[in-house]
Scaffold this motif. Structure first.
Motif, mmCIF file in Angstrom:
data_model
loop_
_atom_site.group_PDB
_atom_site.id
_atom_site.type_symbol
_atom_site.label_atom_id
_atom_site.label_comp_id
_atom_site.label_asym_id
_atom_site.label_seq_id
_atom_site.Cartn_x
_atom_site.Cartn_y
_atom_site.Cartn_z
ATOM 1 N N VAL A 86 1.061 -1.622 0.344
ATOM 2 C CA VAL A 86 0.138 -0.153 0.199
ATOM 3 C C VAL A 86 0.996 1.033 -0.179
ATOM 4 C CG1 VAL A 86 -1.617 1.324 1.502
ATOM 5 C CG2 VAL A 86 -1.948 -1.376 1.092
ATOM 6 N N TYR A 87 2.024 1.370 0.743
ATOM 7 C CA TYR A 87 2.830 2.653 0.997
ATOM 8 C C TYR A 87 4.588 2.345 0.547
ATOM 9 C CZ TYR A 87 -1.190 3.696 4.043
ATOM 10 O OH TYR A 87 -2.488 4.050 4.178
ATOM 11 N N PRO A 88 4.886 1.453 -0.633
ATOM 12 C CA PRO A 88 6.145 1.157 -1.377
ATOM 13 C C PRO A 88 7.091 1.885 -1.222
ATOM 14 C CG PRO A 88 4.487 1.624 -3.131
ATOM 15 C CD PRO A 88 3.878 1.412 -2.063
ATOM 16 N N GLN A 89 6.585 3.580 -0.874
ATOM 17 C CA GLN A 89 8.027 3.897 -1.735
ATOM 18 C C GLN A 89 7.357 4.217 -0.050
ATOM 19 O OE1 GLN A 89 6.236 7.005 -3.814
ATOM 20 N NE2 GLN A 89 7.629 6.469 -5.523
ATOM 21 N N ALA A 90 6.868 4.494 0.835
ATOM 22 C CA ALA A 90 7.728 4.744 2.316
ATOM 23 C C ALA A 90 7.747 4.186 3.135
ATOM 24 C CB ALA A 90 5.831 5.641 3.009
ATOM 25 N N ALA A 91 7.378 2.563 2.916
ATOM 26 C CA ALA A 91 8.392 1.548 3.336
ATOM 27 C C ALA A 91 9.706 1.801 2.956
ATOM 28 C CB ALA A 91 7.729 0.205 2.891
ATOM 29 N N LEU A 92 9.875 1.729 1.849
ATOM 30 C CA LEU A 92 12.063 1.733 1.603
ATOM 31 C C LEU A 92 12.744 2.738 2.339
ATOM 32 C CD1 LEU A 92 11.238 0.435 -1.988
ATOM 33 C CD2 LEU A 92 12.601 -0.731 -0.937
ATOM 34 N N ARG A 93 11.626 3.825 2.719
ATOM 35 C CA ARG A 93 12.295 4.807 3.234
ATOM 36 C C ARG A 93 12.351 4.708 4.574
ATOM 37 N NH1 ARG A 93 8.944 9.559 -0.707
ATOM 38 N NH2 ARG A 93 10.446 9.531 -2.373
ATOM 39 N N GLY A 94 11.597 4.400 5.126
ATOM 40 C CA GLY A 94 11.134 4.342 6.827
ATOM 41 C C GLY A 94 11.686 3.465 6.633
ATOM 42 N N LEU A 95 12.283 2.109 6.116
ATOM 43 C CA LEU A 95 13.045 0.458 6.969
ATOM 44 C C LEU A 95 13.885 0.855 7.558
ATOM 45 C CD1 LEU A 95 11.423 -2.066 4.537
ATOM 46 C CD2 LEU A 95 11.422 -1.727 6.907
ATOM 47 N N PRO A 96 15.312 1.994 6.718
ATOM 48 C CA PRO A 96 16.610 2.174 6.964
ATOM 49 C C PRO A 96 16.164 2.464 9.104
ATOM 50 C CG PRO A 96 16.161 2.801 4.643
ATOM 51 C CD PRO A 96 15.163 1.887 5.430
ATOM 52 N N LEU A 97 15.145 4.101 9.089
ATOM 53 C CA LEU A 97 16.086 4.741 9.879
ATOM 54 C C LEU A 97 14.547 4.237 10.739
ATOM 55 C CD1 LEU A 97 13.296 7.187 8.119
ATOM 56 C CD2 LEU A 97 15.779 7.294 9.615
ATOM 57 N N MET A 98 13.692 3.156 10.025
ATOM 58 C CA MET A 98 13.031 1.860 11.784
ATOM 59 C C MET A 98 14.206 1.179 12.480
ATOM 60 S SD MET A 98 10.289 0.633 9.901
ATOM 61 C CE MET A 98 8.752 1.516 8.497
ATOM 62 N N TRP A 99 15.542 0.186 11.451
ATOM 63 C CA TRP A 99 16.063 -0.497 11.612
ATOM 64 C C TRP A 99 17.157 -0.017 12.688
ATOM 65 C CZ3 TRP A 99 17.053 -5.614 9.048
ATOM 66 C CH2 TRP A 99 17.937 -6.302 9.269
ATOM 67 N N LEU A 100 18.017 1.401 12.257
ATOM 68 C CA LEU A 100 19.181 2.034 12.630
ATOM 69 C C LEU A 100 18.473 2.909 14.002
ATOM 70 C CD1 LEU A 100 20.673 3.808 9.863
ATOM 71 C CD2 LEU A 100 21.117 1.437 11.111
#
Length: 143
Positions: A95-109
């Motif tokens: 549903v939110y592919p661009q937001a997920a790709l941008r957000g995953l590194p922030l979530m991980w780190l």
């Protein structure tokens, strides 16, 4: 009440095909990550996972910011995180592919740095729970 014609999204065959492709990609990426978690968990029997976990306040513990989400302490732990990644990762990626790709590194780190900064000294933190919680908040915030 009828919506104006420009507010009705097109339900074309091309749009349905694009949606289905995006769904399959999201499921595939989520499943691949869960498979990676399972492989790393199986390999954990051969090494000391604490070397790759977040150890709050210790310089050596910063390495875990990058590696700790791949490690898990028990079968229950990996099953819980794997199910959450499969569900929430698929939903976010579909549903939110661009937001997920941008957000995953922030979530991980961010989850690792948070554990390193706020965790109790002498403890060890590992697992993908920070990533799964980040995915949950991403989906909730964008919904």
């Amino acid at each position: 009440m009828q919506l104006p014609a420009h507010d009705n999204p097109p339900d074309s065959a091309a749009q349905r095909a694009a949606d289905w492709l995006r769904f399959r990609r999201a499921v595939g990426a989520s499943a691949a990550f869960v498979l990676l978690l399972a492989v790393v968990y199986a390999a954990q029997a051969g090494f000391d996972a604490r070397l790759f976990a977040v150890s709050p306040g210790r310089l050596q513990g910063l390495w875990g910011v990058l590696t700790a989400p791949l490690l898990h302490g028990s079968l229950d732990h990996i099953v819980a995180n794997g199910a959450a990644v499969l569900l929430l990762g698929t939903l976010a990626g579909w549903v939110y592919p661009q937001a997920a790709l941008r957000g995953l590194p922030l979530m991980w780190l961010g989850s690792g740095i948070g554990a390193w900064t706020l965790g109790a000294p002498g403890s060890w933190h590992l697992g993908a729970s920070g990533v799964t919680h980040g995915l949950m908040f991403l989906v909730m915030a964008l919904a």
